[in-house]
Design a protein around this motif. Structure first.
Motif, PDB file in Angstrom:
ATOM      1  N   ALA A  27      18.703  13.923  -2.084  1.00  0.00           N
ATOM      2  CA  ALA A  27      17.735  13.501  -3.102  1.00  0.00           C
ATOM      3  C   ALA A  27      18.451  12.901  -4.314  1.00  0.00           C
ATOM      4  O   ALA A  27      17.993  11.911  -4.881  1.00  0.00           O
ATOM      5  N   THR A  28      19.577  13.509  -4.681  1.00  0.00           N
ATOM      6  CA  THR A  28      20.409  12.959  -5.756  1.00  0.00           C
ATOM      7  C   THR A  28      21.846  12.932  -5.263  1.00  0.00           C
ATOM      8  O   THR A  28      22.437  13.973  -5.017  1.00  0.00           O
ATOM      9  N   GLY A  29      22.380  11.764  -5.068  1.00  0.00           N
ATOM     10  CA  GLY A  29      23.767  11.637  -4.641  1.00  0.00           C
ATOM     11  C   GLY A  29      23.973  11.873  -3.157  1.00  0.00           C
ATOM     12  O   GLY A  29      23.086  11.654  -2.342  1.00  0.00           O
ATOM     13  N   TRP A  30      25.182  12.344  -2.825  1.00  0.00           N
ATOM     14  CA  TRP A  30      25.599  12.565  -1.443  1.00  0.00           C
ATOM     15  C   TRP A  30      26.007  14.022  -1.253  1.00  0.00           C
ATOM     16  O   TRP A  30      26.477  14.656  -2.185  1.00  0.00           O
ATOM     17  N   THR A  31      25.809  14.531  -0.049  1.00  0.00           N
ATOM     18  CA  THR A  31      26.164  15.903   0.284  1.00  0.00           C
ATOM     19  C   THR A  31      26.952  15.922   1.588  1.00  0.00           C
ATOM     20  O   THR A  31      26.803  15.017   2.410  1.00  0.00           O
ATOM     21  N   ARG A  32      27.758  16.934   1.777  1.00  0.00           N
ATOM     22  CA  ARG A  32      28.494  17.091   3.032  1.00  0.00           C
ATOM     23  C   ARG A  32      27.703  17.922   4.047  1.00  0.00           C
ATOM     24  O   ARG A  32      28.129  18.085   5.179  1.00  0.00           O
ATOM     25  N   ASP A  33      26.556  18.439   3.643  1.00  0.00           N
ATOM     26  CA  ASP A  33      25.716  19.288   4.490  1.00  0.00           C
ATOM     27  C   ASP A  33      24.489  18.503   4.969  1.00  0.00           C
ATOM     28  O   ASP A  33      23.605  18.180   4.174  1.00  0.00           O
ATOM     29  N   ALA A  58      28.063  -0.685  -2.875  1.00  0.00           N
ATOM     30  CA  ALA A  58      28.399  -1.654  -3.921  1.00  0.00           C
ATOM     31  C   ALA A  58      29.210  -1.018  -5.044  1.00  0.00           C
ATOM     32  O   ALA A  58      30.084  -1.670  -5.617  1.00  0.00           O
ATOM     33  N   ASP A  59      28.950   0.251  -5.365  1.00  0.00           N
ATOM     34  CA  ASP A  59      29.730   0.904  -6.433  1.00  0.00           C
ATOM     35  C   ASP A  59      30.943   1.646  -5.874  1.00  0.00           C
ATOM     36  O   ASP A  59      31.555   2.454  -6.563  1.00  0.00           O
ATOM     37  N   THR A  60      31.280   1.368  -4.618  1.00  0.00           N
ATOM     38  CA  THR A  60      32.455   1.904  -3.917  1.00  0.00           C
ATOM     39  C   THR A  60      32.506   3.432  -3.847  1.00  0.00           C
ATOM     40  O   THR A  60      33.574   4.020  -3.882  1.00  0.00           O
ATOM     41  N   SER A  61      31.353   4.066  -3.708  1.00  0.00           N
ATOM     42  CA  SER A  61      31.301   5.518  -3.498  1.00  0.00           C
ATOM     43  C   SER A  61      31.503   5.867  -2.036  1.00  0.00           C
ATOM     44  O   SER A  61      32.155   6.852  -1.706  1.00  0.00           O
ATOM     45  N   VAL A  62      30.875   5.072  -1.159  1.00  0.00           N
ATOM     46  CA  VAL A  62      30.917   5.334   0.274  1.00  0.00           C
ATOM     47  C   VAL A  62      31.119   4.022   1.028  1.00  0.00           C
ATOM     48  O   VAL A  62      30.993   2.940   0.463  1.00  0.00           O
ATOM     49  N   VAL A  63      31.395   4.170   2.320  1.00  0.00           N
ATOM     50  CA  VAL A  63      31.539   3.000   3.187  1.00  0.00           C
ATOM     51  C   VAL A  63      30.826   3.276   4.504  1.00  0.00           C
ATOM     52  O   VAL A  63      30.737   4.425   4.943  1.00  0.00           O
ATOM     53  N   PHE A 112       8.041   6.190  15.091  1.00  0.00           N
ATOM     54  CA  PHE A 112       9.145   6.396  14.148  1.00  0.00           C
ATOM     55  C   PHE A 112       9.630   7.833  14.249  1.00  0.00           C
ATOM     56  O   PHE A 112       8.841   8.773  14.245  1.00  0.00           O
ATOM     57  N   LYS A 113      10.952   7.994  14.352  1.00  0.00           N
ATOM     58  CA  LYS A 113      11.559   9.327  14.330  1.00  0.00           C
ATOM     59  C   LYS A 113      12.196   9.521  12.969  1.00  0.00           C
ATOM     60  O   LYS A 113      12.765   8.575  12.403  1.00  0.00           O
ATOM     61  N   PRO A 114      12.130  10.723  12.392  1.00  0.00           N
ATOM     62  CA  PRO A 114      12.753  10.967  11.086  1.00  0.00           C
ATOM     63  C   PRO A 114      14.238  10.619  11.126  1.00  0.00           C
ATOM     64  O   PRO A 114      14.904  10.805  12.149  1.00  0.00           O
ATOM     65  N   VAL A 115      14.738  10.112   9.996  1.00  0.00           N
ATOM     66  CA  VAL A 115      16.158   9.747   9.897  1.00  0.00           C
ATOM     67  C   VAL A 115      16.751  10.251   8.586  1.00  0.00           C
ATOM     68  O   VAL A 115      16.045  10.462   7.600  1.00  0.00           O
ATOM     69  N   VAL A 116      18.069  10.438   8.612  1.00  0.00           N
ATOM     70  CA  VAL A 116      18.869  10.653   7.410  1.00  0.00           C
ATOM     71  C   VAL A 116      19.905   9.545   7.393  1.00  0.00           C
ATOM     72  O   VAL A 116      20.145   8.895   8.419  1.00  0.00           O
ATOM     73  N   PHE A 117      20.521   9.304   6.242  1.00  0.00           N
ATOM     74  CA  PHE A 117      21.594   8.321   6.163  1.00  0.00           C
ATOM     75  C   PHE A 117      22.919   9.031   6.021  1.00  0.00           C
ATOM     76  O   PHE A 117      23.039   9.998   5.262  1.00  0.00           O
ATOM     77  N   THR A 118      23.904   8.561   6.765  1.00  0.00           N
ATOM     78  CA  THR A 118      25.258   9.094   6.701  1.00  0.00           C
ATOM     79  C   THR A 118      26.213   7.968   6.347  1.00  0.00           C
ATOM     80  O   THR A 118      25.894   6.789   6.530  1.00  0.00           O
ATOM     81  N   ALA A 119      27.366   8.337   5.825  1.00  0.00           N
ATOM     82  CA  ALA A 119      28.415   7.378   5.476  1.00  0.00           C
ATOM     83  C   ALA A 119      29.718   8.154   5.371  1.00  0.00           C
ATOM     84  O   ALA A 119      29.744   9.363   5.596  1.00  0.00           O
ATOM     85  N   ASN A 120      30.791   7.468   5.030  1.00  0.00           N
ATOM     86  CA  ASN A 120      32.073   8.125   4.773  1.00  0.00           C
ATOM     87  C   ASN A 120      32.389   8.024   3.293  1.00  0.00           C
ATOM     88  O   ASN A 120      32.295   6.946   2.705  1.00  0.00           O
ATOM     89  N   ASP A 121      32.762   9.161   2.714  1.00  0.00           N
ATOM     90  CA  ASP A 121      33.175   9.226   1.318  1.00  0.00           C
ATOM     91  C   ASP A 121      34.508   8.490   1.176  1.00  0.00           C
ATOM     92  O   ASP A 121      35.441   8.756   1.926  1.00  0.00           O
ATOM     93  N   LEU A 122      34.612   7.575   0.226  1.00  0.00           N
ATOM     94  CA  LEU A 122      35.835   6.788   0.089  1.00  0.00           C
ATOM     95  C   LEU A 122      36.992   7.560  -0.518  1.00  0.00           C
ATOM     96  O   LEU A 122      38.143   7.225  -0.282  1.00  0.00           O
ATOM     97  N   ILE A 123      36.732   8.590  -1.293  1.00  0.00           N
ATOM     98  CA  ILE A 123      37.808   9.361  -1.901  1.00  0.00           C
ATOM     99  C   ILE A 123      38.339  10.407  -0.924  1.00  0.00           C
ATOM    100  O   ILE A 123      39.533  10.490  -0.667  1.00  0.00           O
ATOM    101  N   GLU A 124      37.463  11.228  -0.379  1.00  0.00           N
ATOM    102  CA  GLU A 124      37.848  12.339   0.497  1.00  0.00           C
ATOM    103  C   GLU A 124      37.952  11.938   1.968  1.00  0.00           C
ATOM    104  O   GLU A 124      38.634  12.599   2.741  1.00  0.00           O
TER     105      GLU A 124
END
Length: 104
Positions: A25-31, A56-61, A5-17
Motif C-alpha cells: 500500500a505504501t512502498g515495497w515489502t519483502r513479504d 524511474a526513481d531507481t528504487s527497483v528494476v 481476471f485473477k488477483p495479482v500483486v507486483f514484484t520487482a528486484n530491489d536495486l540496493i539489496e
C-alpha cells in the motif's frame, strides 16, 4: 468471451539489496503476504503505474505482475517459480526430499 481476471500483486528486484520485493500500500515489502492486491484490471493498471514510477526513481528494476490466490494469511503466488521466490529460500523440497526423515 473475456478471460476472468485473477488477483495479482507486483514484484520487482530491489536495486540496493537485490532482494525480491512486492508492491505494498505504501512502498515495497519483502513479504508477499503484505503486498497490495489488484482485484481488477483498473487496479492492476494503477499498480503498474506505481511500479513504473519506482523504476524511474531507481528504487527497483524489472517489475511485473504475479497471479495470486487469496489465503487466510494474505496473497500467495499460484505459479511454482513465484512460490519459491516468495518463500525466500533457494529451493523448496519436493517428492521424497519433502518427506521427514525416518527415525533410525
Amino acid at each position: 468471451m473475456a478471460k476472468a481476471f485473477k488477483p495479482v500483486v507486483f514484484t520487482a528486484n530491489d536495486l540496493i539489496e537485490g532482494d525480491t520485493v512486492y508492491l505494498a500500500a505504501t512502498g515495497w515489502t519483502r513479504d508477499v503476504r503484505a503486498a497490495a492486491v489488484a482485484h481488477d484490471e483498473a487496479g492492476r493498471e494503477a499498480m503498474a503505474a506505481r511500479a513504473a514510477a519506482a523504476v524511474a526513481d531507481t528504487s527497483v528494476v524489472g517489475p511485473y505482475d504475479v497471479e495470486v490466490g487469496i489465503e487466510a494469511g494474505g496473497p500467495w503466488p499460484l505459479r511454482r517459480r513465484e512460490q519459491i521466490k516468495a518463500s525466500r529460500q533457494t529451493t523448496i523440497p519436493v517428492g521424497p526430499a519433502a518427506q521427514p526423515a525416518a527415525a533410525a
